[in-house]
Enzyme design. Structure first.
Site, PDB file in Angstrom:
ATOM      1  N   ASN A  46       5.853  -3.014   0.399  1.00 45.33           N
ATOM      2  CA  ASN A  46       6.873  -2.521   1.333  1.00 45.33           C
ATOM      3  C   ASN A  46       6.481  -2.853   2.775  1.00 45.33           C
ATOM      4  O   ASN A  46       7.326  -3.243   3.588  1.00 45.33           O
ATOM      5  CB  ASN A  46       7.027  -1.000   1.206  1.00 45.33           C
ATOM      6  CG  ASN A  46       7.529  -0.561  -0.155  1.00 45.33           C
ATOM      7  OD1 ASN A  46       8.061  -1.363  -0.919  1.00 45.33           O
ATOM      8  ND2 ASN A  46       7.363   0.716  -0.467  1.00 45.33           N
ATOM      9  N   ALA A 247       9.479   4.940   1.387  1.00 49.62           N
ATOM     10  CA  ALA A 247       9.097   3.744   2.166  1.00 49.62           C
ATOM     11  C   ALA A 247       9.341   3.874   3.663  1.00 49.62           C
ATOM     12  O   ALA A 247       9.122   2.905   4.399  1.00 49.62           O
ATOM     13  CB  ALA A 247       9.775   2.470   1.631  1.00 49.62           C
ATOM     14  N   ALA A 248       9.750   5.052   4.143  1.00 49.73           N
ATOM     15  CA  ALA A 248       9.941   5.208   5.596  1.00 49.73           C
ATOM     16  C   ALA A 248       8.603   4.988   6.322  1.00 49.73           C
ATOM     17  O   ALA A 248       8.540   4.299   7.342  1.00 49.73           O
ATOM     18  CB  ALA A 248      10.513   6.588   5.916  1.00 49.73           C
ATOM     19  N   GLY A 249       7.527   5.555   5.770  1.00 45.48           N
ATOM     20  CA  GLY A 249       6.206   5.350   6.373  1.00 45.48           C
ATOM     21  C   GLY A 249       5.767   3.899   6.289  1.00 45.48           C
ATOM     22  O   GLY A 249       5.098   3.379   7.188  1.00 45.48           O
ATOM     23  N   ASP A 250       6.141   3.229   5.217  1.00 49.56           N
ATOM     24  CA  ASP A 250       5.773   1.814   5.075  1.00 49.56           C
ATOM     25  C   ASP A 250       6.509   0.956   6.102  1.00 49.56           C
ATOM     26  O   ASP A 250       5.931   0.035   6.691  1.00 49.56           O
ATOM     27  CB  ASP A 250       6.096   1.318   3.660  1.00 49.56           C
ATOM     28  CG  ASP A 250       5.346   2.103   2.613  1.00 49.56           C
ATOM     29  OD1 ASP A 250       4.231   2.577   2.922  1.00 49.56           O
ATOM     30  OD2 ASP A 250       5.873   2.271   1.502  1.00 49.56           O
TER      31      ASP A 250
HETATM   32  O1  RIB Z   1       5.541   4.548   0.122  1.00 49.09           O
HETATM   33  C1  RIB Z   1       6.537   4.406  -0.873  1.00 49.09           C
HETATM   34  C2  RIB Z   1       5.958   3.742  -2.075  1.00 49.09           C
HETATM   35  O2  RIB Z   1       4.984   4.592  -2.635  1.00 49.09           O
HETATM   36  C3  RIB Z   1       6.949   3.496  -3.181  1.00 49.09           C
HETATM   37  O3  RIB Z   1       7.627   2.267  -3.066  1.00 49.09           O
HETATM   38  C4  RIB Z   1       6.097   3.624  -4.434  1.00 49.09           C
HETATM   39  O4  RIB Z   1       5.910   2.415  -5.091  1.00 49.09           O
HETATM   40  C5  RIB Z   1       4.780   4.225  -3.969  1.00 49.09           C
HETATM   41  O5  RIB Z   1       3.799   3.288  -3.953  1.00 49.09           O
END
Ligand code: RIB
Length: 303
Positions: A46, A247-250
């Site tokens: 991500n 995935a907001a943090g990603d």
């Molecule tokens: O940060 C979100 C992610 O955490 C998800 O996409 C999931 O795969 C976990 O790894």
């Protein structure tokens, strides 16, 4: 690693198995889900996609299985322009999966089964990071790989300590340029929950006394707090309607890495990172919800 890589991401790739629910189940309870989708995810993948959508030249080192999920994940990363030359296909373990429940408020619960991510020792982390402007790490792969990567990086290092884990006393904090914990991770690592200005400053000071140059604590709907040797400050949140926090943090970390690699000052990079995180939380799923640079610019200019 090809020349000219701006952001090298080292981390996990998962296939997310996602169900929407009216509310999250209690322990021992069975509830009915609304639908089921398979969505490319994993914190590392991500973050690589987020940095690429911000316009950075990105490489990604990861360990996938030798199965159909890995084909889908690899094809998705390639289509984003992410260099996956150092991704390996593990012959023993399957591609990582994450079981995700998302309730109507946007809150989620996630259980990750690492699979091949747990065998990331088998890719060449030193080669992955040595020449990158920015190297970005999380904790969904074996800790030794993260430590080796931090030690081998020659550019700026960003460490997203997610998911929250206890780290050993000899963790090389002095090799971390920017650490980006959320509230839970900050509390797990330095024992201080950053709830207000005073506790944010105390938690950040604790990270700095470990040897980290810049601390960024993400506070969800309250924005983010930063501290380094130039000072401290709060970056306000971007107002969006939360749909799914996955995935907001990603997106935050990937955008931060891309903007710092592009030469932004920290506070400007954090504005972009906050907007990227907010936009991701306003849409469903991991990688499909991560915004482009144009979308982030649009949100920043509208506010
Ligand atoms: O940060 C979100 C992610 O955490 C998800 O996409 C999931 O795969 C976990 O790894």
């Amino acid at each position: 690693m090809p020349a000219g890589i701006e952001v090298a991401v080292v981390g996990s790739a998962n296939m997310d198995l996602v169900t929407r629910v009216a509310r999250l189940p209690k322990p021992g309870e069975t509830i009915l889900g609304a639908d089921f989708r398979k969505i490319p995810g994993g914190k590392g993948a991500n973050q690589a996609v987020a940095a690429a959508r911000m316009g950075a030249r990105v490489s990604f080192a990861a360990s996938l299985g030798a199965d159909a999920f890995s084909d889908t994940l690899a094809a998705g990363l390639k289509s984003e322009g992410v260099d996956i030359g150092l991704v390996i296909r593990d012959p023993i373990e399957p591609t990582g999966v994450a079981m995700i429940w998302v309730e109507e408020s946007g809150q989620n619960e996630i259980v990750v089964v690492a699979g091949a991510n747990g065998r990331a020792e088998n890719f060449r982390v030193e080669e992955a990071v040595a020449e990158a402007k920015v190297a970005l790490f999380q904790l969904e792969i074996p800790l030794g790989v993260v430590v080796n990567g931090l030690n081998a990086a020659n550019g700026l290092t960003i460490f997203d300590p997610a998911p929250a884990l206890d780290l050993p006393p000899d963790f090389p904090w002095e090799r971390v340029g920017v650490v980006t914990p959320n509230e839970t991770e900050a509390e797990a690592l330095v024992g201080i929950r950053p709830l207000d200005a005073g506790s944010c400053a105390a938690a950040a000071s604790a990270f700095r006394s470990l040897g980290v140059a810049t601390v960024v604590i993400t506070l969800g709907g309250r924005g983010c707090y930063w501290m380094n040797d130039r000072g401290e400050g709060l970056v306000p949140p971007c107002p969006v309607i939360p749909i799914d926090a996955t995935a907001a943090g990603d997106a935050f970390n990937g955008a931060l890495a891309a903007r710092l690699a592009a030469g932004d000052e920290l506070q400007e990079a954090l504005r972009w990172a906050s907007a990227a995180g907010a936009l991701t939380a306003s849409m469903a799923g991991a990688q499909p919800s991560i915004p482009t640079a144009a979308a982030v610019r649009g949100l920043l200019e509208s506010g």
